[in-house]
Write an enzyme that holds these catalytic residues in place. Structure first.
Site, short mmCIF file in Angstrom:
data_model
loop_
_atom_site.label_atom_id
_atom_site.label_comp_id
_atom_site.label_asym_id
_atom_site.label_seq_id
_atom_site.Cartn_x
_atom_site.Cartn_y
_atom_site.Cartn_z
N LEU A 195 -10.22 6.29 2.21
CA LEU A 195 -8.89 6.52 1.63
C LEU A 195 -8.16 7.55 2.50
CD1 LEU A 195 -7.75 5.45 -1.16
CD2 LEU A 195 -8.21 7.75 -2.03
N HIS A 196 -6.95 7.19 2.97
CA HIS A 196 -6.23 8.17 3.77
C HIS A 196 -4.71 8.01 3.74
CE1 HIS A 196 -6.08 4.82 6.60
NE2 HIS A 196 -5.10 5.44 7.21
N ARG A 197 -4.20 6.89 3.22
CA ARG A 197 -2.75 6.66 3.31
C ARG A 197 -1.99 7.55 2.32
NH1 ARG A 197 -1.55 2.80 6.88
NH2 ARG A 197 -3.18 1.29 7.36
#
Length: 345
Positions: A195-197
């Site tokens: 998860l990074h957006r």
């Protein structure tokens, strides 16, 4: 021919390795590393683990707001291109490093070769969408991974210099499998999550909802935590210890990341590249987005888009996908085709 390739973020290191190998004895390749990603496991370890050449130029730009970061890159890239006078500039994907390199080269009338051209999410709120559209429109050669990507370019009036070569990331997956580089792990059942957006991590309630949803799954979740996500968890006072079903680990090197995926029961991600890797490795993927550039992975339910309502996450993860296409995004020889096209150009 002297070619300068510009890299700066994790996905670009993955794409650059096959291209670098394909250039040996064929092109004089020099590399600029912008330093957009500078975490050890997101940058330096790629060069150590895959035996990639040390970049010829290290810019160490680091993180910043989009405008400031892109501008810093452009200033330094321009100086290098004026000095090196390359025959062409290779850029990958859709990061700020991609756009910076493409803009500088095009304004110096140096041909731009865009690897992974034609992708569209049709979501202009994604900075990556802006980067990829602008890069495509200043490129001399556009190397697309699929017919849909080529059709996207045609709709925008881009028909000259478009070559469907397949996905260069597949070259590396094939290389890793053929050379038996994947690592064995303990026999245990888990889901893998990344998860990074911004739309999943920059809002307190959204990040909390996603983590709570992962924490309630009926299998353990192994979660390599991106620096952005880790920082926001701290800002939002989200205690890692509260999420007892999630095993938070540090960002993983490419081979370790792929190994975790191979041994998992499925993937939950908002990454673009990992949707493809999951598909090639026959792993069910749940993409926490409202859209994807990799629309072919959705065929047969092998990749599922979920965003607003994550209550069906458990159910979707165990729904078996159908009609896996072994030829999706090429045959693992994109890098060779790209080098040949650059030489003929």
């Amino acid at each position: 021919m002297k070619i300068i390739a510009i890299i700066g973020a994790r996905p670009q290191f993955i794409k650059h390795f096959p291209f670098e190998k394909a250039c040996v004895d064929r092109l004089d390749l020099k590399t600029i590393h912008t330093g957009q990603h500078y975490d050890e496991n997101m940058s330096a370890i790629f060069f150590k683990q895959l035996g990639m050449r040390k970049p010829d130029y290290m810019l160490n730009v680091g993180s910043d707001n989009h405008g400031a970061q892109t501008a810093k890159m452009m200033v330094q890239i321009e100086k290098i291109l004026l000095e090196e006078k390359p025959n062409g500039v290779v850029v990958y994907g859709d990061t700020n490093s991609t756009l910076a390199g493409a803009l500088v080269a095009s304004k110096l009338h140096i041909p731009v070769f865009h690897i992974e051209a034609g992708l569209r999410s049709f979501n202009k709120k994604m900075p990556e969408e802006i980067n990829r559209v602008l890069t495509d429109h200043v490129s001399s050669c556009l190397f697309t991974p699929s017919k849909i990507a080529s059709a996207n370019l045609e709709k925008e009036g881009l028909v000259e210099g478009v070559y469907e070569v397949g996905d260069i990331m597949k070259d590396l997956v094939v290389y890793v499998e053929e050379n038996e580089l994947l690592k064995p792990f303990k026999e245990e059942s888990y889901y893998y999550a990344t998860l990074h957006r911004p739309y999943n991590t920059d809002d307190d309630s959204r990040l909390r909802y996603v983590l709570d949803s992962l924490n309630s799954l009926n299998k353990k979740v192994v979660f390599p935590i991106h620096p952005r996500t880790k920082n926001n968890m701290s800002v939002f006072d989200l205690n890692i210890e509260k999420f007892t079903n999630i095993e938070f680990i540090s960002p993983q090197s490419y081979i370790d990341n792929l190994s975790y995926l191979v041994h998992s029961e499925g993937l939950i991600t908002d990454s673009g590249g990992m949707q493809k890797e999951a598909y090639w490795l026959n792993k069910k993927c749940i993409t926490l987005r409202t859209e994807t550039e990799w629309v072919e992975t959705l065929i047969g339910g092998n990749n599922i888009l979920l965003f607003n309502d994550l209550s069906t996450l458990d159910k979707e993860l165990v729904t078996v996908g159908e009609n896996w296409n072994e030829e999706l995004y090429g045959d693992g020889t994109a890098s060779e085709k790209i080098v040949s096209r650059i030489l003929s150009y």
